[in-house]
Each structure stands twice: as structure tokens, then as C-alpha cells.
Write an enzyme that holds these catalytic residues in place. Structure first.
Site, PDB file in Angstrom:
ATOM      1  NE  ARG A 104      21.053  59.364   5.469  1.00 21.63           N
ATOM      2  CZ  ARG A 104      20.092  60.115   4.967  1.00 21.63           C
ATOM      3  NH1 ARG A 104      20.353  61.089   4.136  1.00 21.63           N
ATOM      4  NH2 ARG A 104      18.856  59.881   5.277  1.00 21.63           N
ATOM      5  NE  ARG A 142       9.028  64.082   3.227  1.00 26.42           N
ATOM      6  CZ  ARG A 142      10.248  63.769   3.668  1.00 26.42           C
ATOM      7  NH1 ARG A 142      11.158  64.703   3.809  1.00 26.42           N
ATOM      8  NH2 ARG A 142      10.557  62.525   3.966  1.00 26.42           N
ATOM      9  NE  ARG A 175      11.386  60.857   0.860  1.00 23.35           N
ATOM     10  CZ  ARG A 175      12.404  61.360   1.542  1.00 23.35           C
ATOM     11  NH1 ARG A 175      12.739  62.644   1.385  1.00 23.35           N
ATOM     12  NH2 ARG A 175      13.104  60.624   2.361  1.00 23.35           N
ATOM     13  NE  ARG A 186      13.231  57.922   5.860  1.00 27.69           N
ATOM     14  CZ  ARG A 186      12.291  58.850   5.658  1.00 27.69           C
ATOM     15  NH1 ARG A 186      11.018  58.513   5.573  1.00 27.69           N
ATOM     16  NH2 ARG A 186      12.637  60.103   5.529  1.00 27.69           N
TER      17      ARG A 186
HETATM   18  P1  AP5 Z   1      12.006  68.075   5.084  1.00 27.75           P
HETATM   19  O1  AP5 Z   1      12.614  69.412   4.881  1.00 27.75           O
HETATM   20  O2  AP5 Z   1      11.578  67.307   3.886  1.00 27.75           O
HETATM   21  O3  AP5 Z   1      12.934  67.172   6.052  1.00 27.75           O
HETATM   22  P2  AP5 Z   1      14.326  66.452   5.781  1.00 27.75           P
HETATM   23  O4  AP5 Z   1      15.200  66.732   6.962  1.00 27.75           O
HETATM   24  O5  AP5 Z   1      14.840  66.797   4.439  1.00 27.75           O
HETATM   25  O6  AP5 Z   1      13.858  64.925   5.890  1.00 27.75           O
HETATM   26  P3  AP5 Z   1      14.117  63.690   4.886  1.00 27.75           P
HETATM   27  O7  AP5 Z   1      13.035  62.688   5.201  1.00 27.75           O
HETATM   28  O8  AP5 Z   1      14.245  64.130   3.475  1.00 27.75           O
HETATM   29  O9  AP5 Z   1      15.478  63.171   5.425  1.00 27.75           O
HETATM   30  P4  AP5 Z   1      16.105  61.813   5.174  1.00 27.75           P
HETATM   31  O10 AP5 Z   1      17.456  62.082   5.646  1.00 27.75           O
HETATM   32  O11 AP5 Z   1      15.417  60.669   5.803  1.00 27.75           O
HETATM   33  O12 AP5 Z   1      15.862  61.525   3.599  1.00 27.75           O
HETATM   34  P5  AP5 Z   1      16.834  61.599   2.349  1.00 27.75           P
HETATM   35  O13 AP5 Z   1      16.017  61.973   1.189  1.00 27.75           O
HETATM   36  O14 AP5 Z   1      18.045  62.377   2.665  1.00 27.75           O
HETATM   37  O15 AP5 Z   1      10.737  68.285   6.055  1.00 27.75           O
HETATM   38  C1  AP5 Z   1       9.926  67.197   6.446  1.00 27.75           C
HETATM   39  C2  AP5 Z   1       8.493  67.680   6.679  1.00 27.75           C
HETATM   40  O16 AP5 Z   1       8.487  68.602   7.785  1.00 27.75           O
HETATM   41  C3  AP5 Z   1       7.880  68.439   5.481  1.00 27.75           C
HETATM   42  O17 AP5 Z   1       6.522  68.119   5.367  1.00 27.75           O
HETATM   43  C4  AP5 Z   1       8.053  69.930   5.858  1.00 27.75           C
HETATM   44  O18 AP5 Z   1       7.045  70.746   5.294  1.00 27.75           O
HETATM   45  C5  AP5 Z   1       7.970  69.865   7.391  1.00 27.75           C
HETATM   46  N1  AP5 Z   1       8.799  70.894   8.039  1.00 27.75           N
HETATM   47  C6  AP5 Z   1      10.069  71.266   7.705  1.00 27.75           C
HETATM   48  N2  AP5 Z   1      10.527  72.218   8.540  1.00 27.75           N
HETATM   49  C7  AP5 Z   1       9.512  72.451   9.439  1.00 27.75           C
HETATM   50  C8  AP5 Z   1       9.383  73.336  10.562  1.00 27.75           C
HETATM   51  N3  AP5 Z   1      10.386  74.160  10.920  1.00 27.75           N
HETATM   52  N4  AP5 Z   1       8.220  73.305  11.241  1.00 27.75           N
HETATM   53  C9  AP5 Z   1       7.190  72.474  10.896  1.00 27.75           C
HETATM   54  N5  AP5 Z   1       7.266  71.625   9.822  1.00 27.75           N
HETATM   55  C10 AP5 Z   1       8.412  71.615   9.113  1.00 27.75           C
HETATM   56  O19 AP5 Z   1      17.288  60.061   2.208  1.00 27.75           O
HETATM   57  C11 AP5 Z   1      16.374  59.077   1.777  1.00 27.75           C
HETATM   58  C12 AP5 Z   1      17.090  57.731   1.681  1.00 27.75           C
HETATM   59  O20 AP5 Z   1      18.136  57.803   0.684  1.00 27.75           O
HETATM   60  C13 AP5 Z   1      17.809  57.260   2.945  1.00 27.75           C
HETATM   61  O21 AP5 Z   1      16.922  56.614   3.841  1.00 27.75           O
HETATM   62  C14 AP5 Z   1      18.858  56.319   2.353  1.00 27.75           C
HETATM   63  O22 AP5 Z   1      18.308  55.084   1.995  1.00 27.75           O
HETATM   64  C15 AP5 Z   1      19.275  57.043   1.078  1.00 27.75           C
HETATM   65  N6  AP5 Z   1      20.409  57.969   1.315  1.00 27.75           N
HETATM   66  C16 AP5 Z   1      20.404  59.321   1.131  1.00 27.75           C
HETATM   67  N7  AP5 Z   1      21.583  59.849   1.439  1.00 27.75           N
HETATM   68  C17 AP5 Z   1      22.379  58.815   1.830  1.00 27.75           C
HETATM   69  C18 AP5 Z   1      23.719  58.739   2.285  1.00 27.75           C
HETATM   70  N8  AP5 Z   1      24.490  59.844   2.409  1.00 27.75           N
HETATM   71  N9  AP5 Z   1      24.206  57.518   2.616  1.00 27.75           N
HETATM   72  C19 AP5 Z   1      23.459  56.396   2.487  1.00 27.75           C
HETATM   73  N10 AP5 Z   1      22.174  56.412   2.072  1.00 27.75           N
HETATM   74  C20 AP5 Z   1      21.636  57.607   1.740  1.00 27.75           C
HETATM   75 MG    MG Z   2      15.135  65.717   2.627  1.00 23.80          MG
END
Ligand code: AP5
Ligand code: MG
Length: 231
Positions: A104, A142, A175, A186
């Protein structure tokens, strides 16, 4: 016995690549990674899920990550990198793996490149393209199963019984970072720190765009199609 170095254990036979799912919060990375990982029988490695697990277990890493995540900021690179390196060096990653939400930042991507080069594994980046106005609706709607992690949406993918998972009856939870003000943070962090990776990987010729605006099953079909072509 000491463990073999990571490059001796990582390969990507089954999937043919280390697949990186790149896209903004709410793009559908987790929804798709769950499906695709099941099809290929490879691990789905979500750094966000890993941090949330540390938070729920109350580990030292979890207590450092909790407040950062709740502000919508990124966890420092060194904490993320050591966690990911340990994870992808496990035996279950030998046939490939899907990275969801990692890398990221540019330093994370450069470190991963070096690691994959040493392991002779090519990265394949799937970039989910979704309009900004869709993202807020997806994230505020979500809900996630507290048992199996199945992802729902109260607007577009509601469960059969409100608040309960169709698969295992688990409670559906929201969440803490899915509040509108935190979502805005974000999305800003994505633009500032992660969006530059699109050009970085495109320049290397390893990135494929996927339209993330269609129905989830259609997105899955498109991703499976491009993975099959790239094998
Ligand atoms: P979903 O599939 O959950 O979307 P997503 O892309 O996984 O979104 P996230 O919110 O999980 O991404 P993120 O990157 O912010 O969070 P992460 O957990 O990685 O779908 C979302 C919704 O849309 C659902 O309700 C689903 O049903 C719907 N949907 C899906 N596809 C659809 C479609 N085609 N049509 C209609 N609806 C649909 O990170 C969280 C936190 O962790 C970060 O903010 C950071 O603090 C930390 N973190 C994680 N990784 C790192 C890293 N590598 N470096 C630094 N910090 C990090
Ligand atoms: Mg995710």
C-alpha cells in the site's frame, strides 16, 4: 531445526503468480479474494484482516495498530512488512497466494519486489476500478460475519435473516473504521500513499485493470479470465 530462508520456501506453482489485489477501500478486494483463493486453493492474505485479528487478540502489534486503523491511517511499513514476510514464508504459500491490501506504499512495493525476485516469483497486479461515489455506499453498508468473515452489504447484498450470516448464523458486525468520517480519511490515505502504485506496477507491465463496478459474480469471472490468460 532453523527454518529455511523465505526464498527457499516461496513459489507460486498453483496460481502461477503472487497475485496482488490493488484498489481503494470498498473496491471489492476482500469479496473477490475470498472467491478466487477458494477456486485456486491458495491462501487469501489480507493485511487488514491480520491486523484486526491482532486487535481482537490484544497482542502488542494489535494495540499499536488499533488507534492508527481507527483514525483511517496506514500502519507503519516496518510493522506491516515483518508480518507479511512471516506469513508468505509459511508452507501453505508454496503454490501461490493472493495479497489483499498489501502493498500500500512505495517502500512496501519495493520490498515485496525484492523478495519475489529472490524467490523467482512474478507478481500479477489486479487493479479494481470503481467510481468514488460507489465506495461510500459500499463501505457504510458493509457488514461482516464475526465467525467466517463472509462479507455482506445491507443495500446490495443483504443476508436472508437481518444481522445473521447465511452460512453459519454468525453475527454480522460493522467495522469500526466504516464510519463516514473515517472512510473519508481512508480514501484520502489511498489517494496519497497507495494510488501511486498503479503507475509503479503499470510501468513494470504487470498490472491489469478490472472493472469493479459490475455485479460481484461478473467481477469474479473477469478476474478468473485474466488469471487464466496469464498462466
Ligand atoms: P469489500 O470486498 O469488503 O471491499 P475491500 O476492497 O476489501 O475494502 P476494505 O474496506 O476492506 O479495504 P481497505 O483497503 O480500506 O481495508 P483493509 O482491511 O485492507 O467490499 C466492500 C463492500 O462492497 C461490501 O459490503 C461488499 O458486499 C460490497 N461489494 C463488493 N463488491 C461489490 C460489487 N461488485 N458490487 C456491489 N457491491 C460490492 O485495511 C484496513 C486498515 O488496516 C487500513 O486502513 C490500515 O490502517 C491497515 N492496513 C491494512 N493493510 C495495510 C498495509 N499494507 N499498510 C499499512 N496499513 C495497512
Ligand atoms: Mg477488505
Amino acid at each position: 531445526m532453523p527454518e529455511a530462508p523465505v526464498e527457499a520456501r516461496v513459489s507460486a506453482k498453483g496460481l502461477g503468480h503472487a497475485v496482488i489485489f490493488l484498489g481503494p477501500p470498498g473496491a471489492g478486494k476482500g469479496t473477490q479474494a475470498k472467491q478466487i483463493a477458494e477456486v485456486y486453493g491458495v491462501p487469501h492474505i489480507s493485511t487488514g484482516d491480520m491486523f484486526r485479528e491482532h486487535v481482537s487478540r490484544g497482542t502488542p502489534l494489535g494495540s499499536r495498530a488499533k488507534e492508527i486503523m481507527e483514525r483511517g491511517e496506514l500502519v507503519p511499513d516496518d510493522l506491516v512488512l515483518s508480518m507479511v514476510e512471516e506469513r508468505i514464508s509459511r508452507a501453505d504459500c508454496a503454490d501461490g497466494f493472493i495479497l489483499d491490501g498489501f502493498p500500500r506504499t512505495l517502500p512496501q512495493a519495493q520490498r515485496l519486489d525484492k523478495l519475489l525476485e529472490r524467490c523467482k516469483v512474478t507478481p500479477l497486479v489486479v487493479h479494481f476500478v470503481v467510481d468514488k461515489d460507489q465506495l461510500m455506499r459500499r463501505l457504510t453498508g458493509r457488514r461482516t460475519c464475526a465467525i467466517g468473515g463472509e462479507i455482506y452489504n445491507i443495500y446490495d447484498r443483504p443476508p436472508n435473516v437481518p444481522g445473521r450470516c447465511d452460512n453459519d448464523g454468525g453475527e454480522l458486525v460493522q467495522r469500526p473504521d466504516d464510519r463516514e468520517d473515517i472512510i473519508a480519511e481512508r480514501l484520502a490515505a489511498y489517494e496519497r500513499q497507495t494510488r501511486p502504485l498503479v503507475d509503479y506496477y503499470r510501468g513494470k507491465g504487470v498490472l491489469q485493470d478490472v472493472n469493479g463496478m459490475t455485479a460481484p459474480a461478473d467481477v469474479t469471472r473477469d478476474v478468473l479470465g485474466l488469471l487464466a490468460r496469464k498462466k
